[in-house]
Design an enzyme around this catalytic site. Structure first.
Site, PDB file in Angstrom:
ATOM      1  N   TYR A  22      -7.545  16.091   3.713  1.00 42.44           N
ATOM      2  CA  TYR A  22      -8.247  17.091   2.898  1.00 42.44           C
ATOM      3  C   TYR A  22      -9.620  17.401   3.500  1.00 42.44           C
ATOM      4  O   TYR A  22     -10.286  18.341   3.100  1.00 42.44           O
ATOM      5  CB  TYR A  22      -8.359  16.641   1.442  1.00 42.44           C
ATOM      6  CG  TYR A  22      -9.313  15.531   1.151  1.00 42.44           C
ATOM      7  CD1 TYR A  22      -8.920  14.202   1.239  1.00 42.44           C
ATOM      8  CD2 TYR A  22     -10.640  15.802   0.810  1.00 42.44           C
ATOM      9  CE1 TYR A  22      -9.809  13.185   0.992  1.00 42.44           C
ATOM     10  CE2 TYR A  22     -11.542  14.796   0.557  1.00 42.44           C
ATOM     11  CZ  TYR A  22     -11.113  13.479   0.650  1.00 42.44           C
ATOM     12  OH  TYR A  22     -12.011  12.472   0.413  1.00 42.44           O
ATOM     13  N   THR A 105     -11.184   5.923   5.436  1.00 43.94           N
ATOM     14  CA  THR A 105     -11.633   4.524   5.616  1.00 43.94           C
ATOM     15  C   THR A 105     -11.533   3.845   4.256  1.00 43.94           C
ATOM     16  O   THR A 105     -12.552   3.533   3.629  1.00 43.94           O
ATOM     17  CB  THR A 105     -13.104   4.476   6.096  1.00 43.94           C
ATOM     18  OG1 THR A 105     -13.888   5.242   5.153  1.00 43.94           O
ATOM     19  CG2 THR A 105     -13.269   5.084   7.472  1.00 43.94           C
ATOM     20  N   VAL A 177     -17.087  17.187   0.910  1.00 40.14           N
ATOM     21  CA  VAL A 177     -16.196  18.109   0.205  1.00 40.14           C
ATOM     22  C   VAL A 177     -15.666  17.489  -1.083  1.00 40.14           C
ATOM     23  O   VAL A 177     -15.583  16.278  -1.210  1.00 40.14           O
ATOM     24  CB  VAL A 177     -15.014  18.539   1.103  1.00 40.14           C
ATOM     25  CG1 VAL A 177     -15.502  19.345   2.286  1.00 40.14           C
ATOM     26  CG2 VAL A 177     -14.221  17.340   1.564  1.00 40.14           C
ATOM     27  N   LYS A 229     -25.252   9.898   3.734  1.00 39.50           N
ATOM     28  CA  LYS A 229     -23.962  10.080   3.060  1.00 39.50           C
ATOM     29  C   LYS A 229     -23.700   8.965   2.062  1.00 39.50           C
ATOM     30  O   LYS A 229     -23.353   9.217   0.904  1.00 39.50           O
ATOM     31  CB  LYS A 229     -22.831  10.115   4.090  1.00 39.50           C
ATOM     32  CG  LYS A 229     -21.439  10.062   3.477  1.00 39.50           C
ATOM     33  CD  LYS A 229     -21.129  11.289   2.632  1.00 39.50           C
ATOM     34  CE  LYS A 229     -19.848  11.077   1.824  1.00 39.50           C
ATOM     35  NZ  LYS A 229     -19.583  12.197   0.900  1.00 39.50           N
ATOM     36  N   ASN A 233     -24.205   9.003  -2.635  1.00 42.11           N
ATOM     37  CA  ASN A 233     -23.251   8.567  -3.666  1.00 42.11           C
ATOM     38  C   ASN A 233     -23.763   7.335  -4.389  1.00 42.11           C
ATOM     39  O   ASN A 233     -23.552   7.168  -5.579  1.00 42.11           O
ATOM     40  CB  ASN A 233     -21.884   8.312  -3.040  1.00 42.11           C
ATOM     41  CG  ASN A 233     -21.202   9.641  -2.707  1.00 42.11           C
ATOM     42  OD1 ASN A 233     -21.485  10.650  -3.331  1.00 42.11           O
ATOM     43  ND2 ASN A 233     -20.330   9.633  -1.720  1.00 42.11           N
ATOM     44  N   ARG A 236     -25.991   8.461  -7.125  1.00 38.80           N
ATOM     45  CA  ARG A 236     -25.277   9.005  -8.281  1.00 38.80           C
ATOM     46  C   ARG A 236     -24.721   7.843  -9.124  1.00 38.80           C
ATOM     47  O   ARG A 236     -24.849   7.833 -10.346  1.00 38.80           O
ATOM     48  CB  ARG A 236     -24.137   9.912  -7.825  1.00 38.80           C
ATOM     49  CG  ARG A 236     -23.389  10.575  -8.978  1.00 38.80           C
ATOM     50  CD  ARG A 236     -22.444  11.630  -8.477  1.00 38.80           C
ATOM     51  NE  ARG A 236     -21.588  12.196  -9.482  1.00 38.80           N
ATOM     52  CZ  ARG A 236     -21.954  13.150 -10.339  1.00 38.80           C
ATOM     53  NH1 ARG A 236     -23.200  13.614 -10.317  1.00 38.80           N
ATOM     54  NH2 ARG A 236     -21.101  13.636 -11.215  1.00 38.80           N
ATOM     55  N   CYS A 287     -15.299   7.792  -3.946  1.00 37.95           N
ATOM     56  CA  CYS A 287     -16.634   7.930  -3.335  1.00 37.95           C
ATOM     57  C   CYS A 287     -17.574   6.886  -3.908  1.00 37.95           C
ATOM     58  O   CYS A 287     -18.023   5.984  -3.206  1.00 37.95           O
ATOM     59  CB  CYS A 287     -17.216   9.309  -3.638  1.00 37.95           C
ATOM     60  SG  CYS A 287     -16.146  10.634  -3.202  1.00 37.95           S
ATOM     61  N   ARG A 366      -7.474   7.759  -8.378  1.00 36.01           N
ATOM     62  CA  ARG A 366      -7.971   6.713  -7.450  1.00 36.01           C
ATOM     63  C   ARG A 366      -9.003   5.824  -8.130  1.00 36.01           C
ATOM     64  O   ARG A 366      -9.972   6.298  -8.706  1.00 36.01           O
ATOM     65  CB  ARG A 366      -8.585   7.372  -6.201  1.00 36.01           C
ATOM     66  CG  ARG A 366      -7.519   7.790  -5.170  1.00 36.01           C
ATOM     67  CD  ARG A 366      -8.111   8.591  -4.054  1.00 36.01           C
ATOM     68  NE  ARG A 366      -8.432   9.948  -4.520  1.00 36.01           N
ATOM     69  CZ  ARG A 366      -8.732  10.910  -3.653  1.00 36.01           C
ATOM     70  NH1 ARG A 366      -8.765  10.675  -2.368  1.00 36.01           N
ATOM     71  NH2 ARG A 366      -9.008  12.112  -4.102  1.00 36.01           N
ATOM     72  N   ARG A 445     -15.710   8.610 -24.116  1.00 37.30           N
ATOM     73  CA  ARG A 445     -16.275   9.772 -23.412  1.00 37.30           C
ATOM     74  C   ARG A 445     -16.905  10.780 -24.369  1.00 37.30           C
ATOM     75  O   ARG A 445     -16.959  11.966 -24.084  1.00 37.30           O
ATOM     76  CB  ARG A 445     -15.176  10.504 -22.606  1.00 37.30           C
ATOM     77  CG  ARG A 445     -14.564   9.683 -21.503  1.00 37.30           C
ATOM     78  CD  ARG A 445     -15.462   9.513 -20.275  1.00 37.30           C
ATOM     79  NE  ARG A 445     -14.818   8.615 -19.300  1.00 37.30           N
ATOM     80  CZ  ARG A 445     -15.424   8.067 -18.270  1.00 37.30           C
ATOM     81  NH1 ARG A 445     -16.693   8.346 -18.055  1.00 37.30           N
ATOM     82  NH2 ARG A 445     -14.810   7.265 -17.452  1.00 37.30           N
TER      83      ARG A 445
HETATM   84  N1  SAJ Z   1     -19.065   9.675 -14.362  1.00 42.70           N
HETATM   85  C1  SAJ Z   1     -19.717   9.152 -15.482  1.00 42.70           C
HETATM   86  N2  SAJ Z   1     -20.850   9.759 -15.929  1.00 42.70           N
HETATM   87  C2  SAJ Z   1     -21.365  10.867 -15.292  1.00 42.70           C
HETATM   88  C3  SAJ Z   1     -20.694  11.379 -14.148  1.00 42.70           C
HETATM   89  C4  SAJ Z   1     -19.543  10.770 -13.694  1.00 42.70           C
HETATM   90  O1  SAJ Z   1     -19.277   8.164 -16.072  1.00 42.70           O
HETATM   91  O2  SAJ Z   1     -22.383  11.383 -15.737  1.00 42.70           O
HETATM   92  C5  SAJ Z   1     -17.864   9.018 -13.865  1.00 42.70           C
HETATM   93  C6  SAJ Z   1     -16.654   9.927 -13.884  1.00 42.70           C
HETATM   94  O3  SAJ Z   1     -15.961   9.776 -15.115  1.00 42.70           O
HETATM   95  C7  SAJ Z   1     -15.825   9.391 -12.730  1.00 42.70           C
HETATM   96  C8  SAJ Z   1     -16.860   8.859 -11.747  1.00 42.70           C
HETATM   97  O4  SAJ Z   1     -18.070   8.684 -12.511  1.00 42.70           O
HETATM   98  O5  SAJ Z   1     -15.015   8.310 -13.161  1.00 42.70           O
HETATM   99  C9  SAJ Z   1     -17.128   9.730 -10.543  1.00 42.70           C
HETATM  100  O6  SAJ Z   1     -17.418  11.021 -11.024  1.00 42.70           O
HETATM  101  P1  SAJ Z   1     -18.014  12.143  -9.993  1.00 42.70           P
HETATM  102  O7  SAJ Z   1     -18.334  13.331 -10.826  1.00 42.70           O
HETATM  103  O8  SAJ Z   1     -19.070  11.561  -9.152  1.00 42.70           O
HETATM  104  O9  SAJ Z   1     -16.738  12.555  -9.114  1.00 42.70           O
HETATM  105  P2  SAJ Z   1     -16.394  12.098  -7.647  1.00 42.70           P
HETATM  106  O10 SAJ Z   1     -16.190  10.631  -7.560  1.00 42.70           O
HETATM  107  O11 SAJ Z   1     -15.291  12.978  -7.201  1.00 42.70           O
HETATM  108  O12 SAJ Z   1     -17.736  12.419  -6.817  1.00 42.70           O
HETATM  109  C10 SAJ Z   1     -17.784  13.514  -5.953  1.00 42.70           C
HETATM  110  C11 SAJ Z   1     -18.650  13.062  -4.814  1.00 42.70           C
HETATM  111  N3  SAJ Z   1     -18.510  14.038  -3.761  1.00 42.70           N
HETATM  112  C12 SAJ Z   1     -18.343  13.571  -2.488  1.00 42.70           C
HETATM  113  O13 SAJ Z   1     -18.404  12.396  -2.219  1.00 42.70           O
HETATM  114  C13 SAJ Z   1     -18.112  14.583  -1.475  1.00 42.70           C
HETATM  115  C14 SAJ Z   1     -20.085  12.964  -5.237  1.00 42.70           C
HETATM  116  O14 SAJ Z   1     -20.936  12.815  -4.079  1.00 42.70           O
HETATM  117  C15 SAJ Z   1     -20.534  14.206  -5.938  1.00 42.70           C
HETATM  118  O15 SAJ Z   1     -21.856  13.982  -6.418  1.00 42.70           O
HETATM  119  C16 SAJ Z   1     -19.638  14.439  -7.141  1.00 42.70           C
HETATM  120  O16 SAJ Z   1     -18.311  14.639  -6.620  1.00 42.70           O
HETATM  121  C17 SAJ Z   1     -20.088  15.733  -7.848  1.00 42.70           C
HETATM  122  O17 SAJ Z   1     -21.319  15.928  -7.915  1.00 42.70           O
HETATM  123  O18 SAJ Z   1     -19.225  16.465  -8.335  1.00 42.70           O
END
Ligand code: SAJ
Length: 476
Positions: A22, A105, A177, A229, A233, A236, A287, A366, A445
């Site tokens: 992807y 990875t 992405v 990178k 994450n 976040r 991530c 995942r 949630r």
């Molecule tokens: N989550 C919470 N509270 C929040 C936000 C997320 O509990 O306020 C949980 C979600 O339920 C989920 C997990 O965290 O289980 C991850 O959520 P996510 O929105 O970060 O989704 P991801 O894991 O797909 O993160 C991706 C990442 N993108 C890449 O690595 C390219 C991340 O860097 C991005 O910040 C995120 O998307 C985004 O901003 O959408």
């Protein structure tokens, strides 16, 4: 000198992308679509699990599941224009000016959280054996800081007999992405481009600039790019852990975390920022669950004996991971307490687990936090019925397609994913389906209105809802 080799070779015209996943597929399609480049090869091992992609891609079809706006059209366009083709013949690398590697990875196993670099190392070895002077090699996979200048450089030099930074250029340009918006992300996000030296950074910027529309190249060293990178994450994950901890505090103090969140978020003004994210049942995905550990390993290796940090204190980032991984355990505690209040033993209790995807309104499972929660309940002898409108199946876990099936005769209903459907559940209907006098509702949630459920005789418990979690039970 590297700059002499590059001058002799001229501008980048022929590109190879290793790993038709992807990340690699949209990258290859965008390179091929640029008038700046002549030819792009996608390299894919003809393995039993992924070899089928080669023929699909050569027909201009995308092997990626899920909607990717514009990708299929772009692929058929560049295949028809003979600017892109997919092959398992890695010797074609010999003729190329630049090669990027986008190879997964994943963790070897969840316990030791060590990454499995074996596929990436194979890819790097393949490139090394066909490397020629003046070529550019770029790692796009998320790697532990120090990998580009360390492991990758060593393998490339061993296989080729050439020297990085002297005979060939080497850089890291991490992918950023999100599935569902692959092409848009590559075009619009700024692109971190980190070379092992200035010349490599400039050559890598020459490769990526043509595919960026609103994004711009942000140059830095390869290790800084690797840290950027993994740390973006990590931060976040840290922000989510911070609000999760506050939710646990609010529950203990008998207040509503969402009131506090609104209050803190109201603090506005220049220079004032509070990254108030959302508390929840846990953090999943590929991530945030692993990049913190890449960063930690990086500083342990590169910063060995050099890191000054409060003695004996754990890494804030690893602690954040532990707090986020505790949330499914907290959901389990809330469920057990709720069942106790309803006078139901967990042994044999029927629990409807609503939401198996790790991300609301997606089918992505995942590292889903629902899994450890389900395991804890099974250990207590509970019967767990999983529902998810987007997830058809999951190894070893039956998933029912209709929520009524999970709700039928349920002693407890646990909302784990923030799928839209769960916001409109009707407490009256749920209570009838459950057939219990005081069914339990656990909200992971912030999808349920506590009072609507309490009025219907439910035992309610929600993440961060200290103001409601010890409510009086209404006899209906
Ligand atoms: N989550 C919470 N509270 C929040 C936000 C997320 O509990 O306020 C949980 C979600 O339920 C989920 C997990 O965290 O289980 C991850 O959520 P996510 O929105 O970060 O989704 P991801 O894991 O797909 O993160 C991706 C990442 N993108 C890449 O690595 C390219 C991340 O860097 C991005 O910040 C995120 O998307 C985004 O901003 O959408």
């Amino acid at each position: 000198m590297l700059s002499d080799h590059i001058r002799k070779r001229g501008p980048i015209k022929k590109i190879g992308v290793i790993g038709m996943g992807y990340v690699g597929i949209p990258a290859a399609a965008l390179f091929a679509d640029s008038p700046v480049f002549d030819r792009v090869y996608g390299f894919q091992r003809d393995s039993p699990s992924s070899g089928y992609k080669i023929a699909m891609l050569n027909r201009g079809e995308s092997p990626l599941k899920g909607e990717e706006p514009g990708l299929e059209e772009l692929l058929s366009k560049v295949v028809a224009a003979k600017k892109f083709s997919c092959t398992s013949d890695f010797s074609k690398i010999r003729k190329l000016d630049a090669v990027t590697l986008s190879i997964q990875t994943p963790f070897l196993n969840k316990e030791d959280l060590l990454p499995d670099f074996s596929a990436l190392k194979d890819g790097i070895r393949n490139v090394g054996s066909y490397l020629s002077p003046g070529m550019l090699v770029v790692l796009e996979s998320t790697v532990t800081p120090g990998t580009t200048t360390g492991l990758a450089r060593e393998i490339l030099e061993q296989e080729s007999g050439l020297l990085a930074g002297v005979d060939f250029a080497l850089a890291h340009a991490p992918e950023r992405v999100m599935v569902g918006r692959l092409l848009r992300n590559i075009r619009e996000h700024d692109r971190i481009v980190g070379g092992i030296d200035e010349v490599s950074t400039r050559r890598a910027a020459e490769l990526y600039s043509p595919v960026l529309t609103t994004g711009k190249v942000i140059p830095m060293s390869s290790t800084a790019a690797e840290v950027t990178k993994t740390a973006e994450n990590t931060f976040r994950d840290l922000q989510i852990a911070a609000i999760n901890e506050l939710a646990l505090y609010c529950e203990a103090m008998g207040i509503n975390v969402y009131d506090v969140r609104t209050g803190i978020d109201s603090l506005k003004g220049d220079g004032i920022t509070r990254a108030m994210l959302w508390p929840g049942a846990g953090v999943g995905g590929h991530c945030l669950t692993k990049d913190t550990y890449h960063l930690e390993r990086g500083v342990q290796v590169l910063g060995k004996d050099l890191l000054d940090y409060p003695p004996g204190e754990p890494s804030l980032y690893v602690l954040a991971r532990r707090i986020n991984d505790f949330m499914p355990v907290h959901m389990f505690r809330l469920t057990i307490d709720g069942l106790k209040r309803a006078g139901v033993s967990p042994e044999g209790a029927k629990v409807a687990l609503l939401g198996w995807a790790f991300l609301s309104n997606t089918d992505d499972t995942r590292n889903t936090p629902s899994e450890p929660f389900r395991d804890l309940l099974l250990k207590e002898g509970a019967v767990v019925c999983v529902h998810d409108p987007y997830v058809a199946e999951y190894p070893g876990v039956p998933v029912v397609p209709f929520v009524e099936e999970a709700l039928q005769d349920a002693d407890a209903i646990v909302i784990f994913a923030g799928h839209h459907q769960y916001r409109t559940l009707d407490p009256k209907v749920l209570r009838n389906l459950s057939g219990r006098k005081h069914p339990v509702i656990i909200d992971g949630r912030n999808m349920a209105d506590p009072d609507a459920y309490i009025r219907e005789g439910f035992v309610y418990k929600g993440i961060g809802r200290g103001d409601k979690n010890s409510h009086a039970i209404v006899e209906t």
